[in-house]
Write an enzyme that holds these catalytic residues in place. Sequence first.
Site, PDB file in Angstrom:
ATOM      1  N   TYR A 116       5.836  -1.316  -0.401  1.00  0.00           N
ATOM      2  CA  TYR A 116       5.319  -0.302   0.520  1.00  0.00           C
ATOM      3  C   TYR A 116       3.779  -0.335   0.829  1.00  0.00           C
ATOM      4  O   TYR A 116       3.264  -0.282  -0.154  1.00  0.00           O
ATOM      5  CB  TYR A 116       5.683   1.019  -0.272  1.00  0.00           C
ATOM      6  CG  TYR A 116       5.775   2.355   0.533  1.00  0.00           C
ATOM      7  CD1 TYR A 116       6.617   2.393   1.517  1.00  0.00           C
ATOM      8  CD2 TYR A 116       4.876   3.427   0.152  1.00  0.00           C
ATOM      9  CE1 TYR A 116       6.678   3.948   2.204  1.00  0.00           C
ATOM     10  CE2 TYR A 116       4.863   4.490   0.973  1.00  0.00           C
ATOM     11  CZ  TYR A 116       5.956   4.691   1.784  1.00  0.00           C
ATOM     12  OH  TYR A 116       5.716   5.889   2.619  1.00  0.00           O
TER      13      TYR A 116
ATOM     14  N   HIS B   8       6.465  -0.716 -13.104  1.00  0.00           N
ATOM     15  CA  HIS B   8       7.056  -1.052 -11.646  1.00  0.00           C
ATOM     16  C   HIS B   8       6.559  -2.394 -11.355  1.00  0.00           C
ATOM     17  O   HIS B   8       6.875  -3.180 -10.637  1.00  0.00           O
ATOM     18  CB  HIS B   8       6.325   0.034 -10.734  1.00  0.00           C
ATOM     19  CG  HIS B   8       6.900  -0.139  -9.410  1.00  0.00           C
ATOM     20  ND1 HIS B   8       8.460  -0.344  -9.214  1.00  0.00           N
ATOM     21  CD2 HIS B   8       6.543  -0.554  -8.060  1.00  0.00           C
ATOM     22  CE1 HIS B   8       8.655  -0.381  -7.870  1.00  0.00           C
ATOM     23  NE2 HIS B   8       7.598  -0.321  -7.350  1.00  0.00           N
TER      24      HIS B   8
ATOM     25  N   ASP C 109       9.603   2.009 -15.819  1.00  0.00           N
ATOM     26  CA  ASP C 109       9.180   2.239 -14.071  1.00  0.00           C
ATOM     27  C   ASP C 109       9.531   3.608 -13.653  1.00  0.00           C
ATOM     28  O   ASP C 109      10.461   3.908 -13.667  1.00  0.00           O
ATOM     29  CB  ASP C 109      10.137   1.280 -13.657  1.00  0.00           C
ATOM     30  CG  ASP C 109       9.730   1.004 -12.199  1.00  0.00           C
ATOM     31  OD1 ASP C 109       8.898   2.018 -11.658  1.00  0.00           O
ATOM     32  OD2 ASP C 109       9.989   0.308 -11.426  1.00  0.00           O
TER      33      ASP C 109
ATOM     34  N   SER D 124      10.157  -3.987  -4.938  1.00  0.00           N
ATOM     35  CA  SER D 124       9.822  -2.575  -4.595  1.00  0.00           C
ATOM     36  C   SER D 124      10.517  -2.322  -3.152  1.00  0.00           C
ATOM     37  O   SER D 124      11.648  -2.211  -3.036  1.00  0.00           O
ATOM     38  CB  SER D 124       8.557  -2.276  -4.656  1.00  0.00           C
ATOM     39  OG  SER D 124       8.097  -1.012  -4.611  1.00  0.00           O
ATOM     40  N   GLN D 125       9.652  -1.815  -2.172  1.00  0.00           N
ATOM     41  CA  GLN D 125      10.268  -1.613  -0.933  1.00  0.00           C
ATOM     42  C   GLN D 125      10.968  -2.770  -0.252  1.00  0.00           C
ATOM     43  O   GLN D 125      12.032  -2.850   0.128  1.00  0.00           O
ATOM     44  CB  GLN D 125       9.289  -1.081   0.025  1.00  0.00           C
ATOM     45  CG  GLN D 125       9.659  -0.945   1.398  1.00  0.00           C
ATOM     46  CD  GLN D 125       8.504  -0.721   2.515  1.00  0.00           C
ATOM     47  OE1 GLN D 125       8.543   0.341   3.077  1.00  0.00           O
ATOM     48  NE2 GLN D 125       7.865  -1.804   2.758  1.00  0.00           N
TER      49      GLN D 125
END
Length: 321
Positions: free
Chosen positions: A90, A300, A270, A184-185
Amino acid sequence: MAQFDMPLEQLQAYRPDREEEADFDAFWQRTIADARGFGAPQFERIDSPLRNLIVEDVTFPGFAGHPIKGWFVRPAHGDIRGTVVSYIGYSGGRAVPESWTLLPSAGYGQFVMDSRGQGSGGSASATADPVGSGPRIAGQMSSGLEHQDDYYYRRLFTDAVRAVDAARSHDAVDPDRVVVAGGSQGGGIAVAAAGLSDGLAGAMIDVPFLSHYRRALRITDANPYNELARYLQTRRGEEEDVFRVLSYFDGVNFAARATAKALYSVGLYDAVCPPSTVFAQFNAYGSDDKRIDVYPYNGHEGGQWTHQLKHLEFLDAVFGA
């Protein structure tokens, strides 16, 4: 931050009911078919100090034919062992090609897709998002959220499928030897690409974002999910409309349609992408040939270099050591 979600044994069995509209498949079939009606990718070799690697600047047509940038980095000598299409976390962009050297150094081609309209998170982007949106919270999570046709992630996920198409079109790429990857993203984009692209050899999905939205908003106030919570603060009574739109972009639904061999990772600390949202996706994943590596005391950041080396082991298994 301590472990705040379900105990691991509950996570391993967690299979919530999927929130999915009846026209989910028709929506995405129409979207991808429309995008495939635009042009061909362009690859331009550029000079680089990476003397043992070839770097190409890529432009390919994404959603609505919008030009999307990327890099294709591969070994300069001999055939590549397989190709990894990589997606970015992100607010990040494709950065410089010299930052994408691990997989090409191990003999693989790496096609890196830029994320439209992002690139302010420490890694530069070269791709604009020419589509505007109505009132929203800063960030991408609420951009166009009034309707599934207008939502930002419809464009980004479509770009991701077209990135696979573009990589497969390159003369150096065997179209049957392509893996999608991201964290992640990027992990959320990778599972969307895995659910929407046929014939992939594998998927590497790390601490994925954009999954099981309703639970995420209940158990974390960390960004970027917090963007959705702040959006809903001023749209009282519209929650179910928002979750209906989000269901078209839920990684759990894409995972259920994915069939490629998969390697996942999750950190039990996370707070950005809570473990239950990751396991909901992993447990729904459509192939039995899957594995999730659990990092009990990580957040994360996940497994970082420990897990990057596991990527290489996974690719050896997929493509043959």
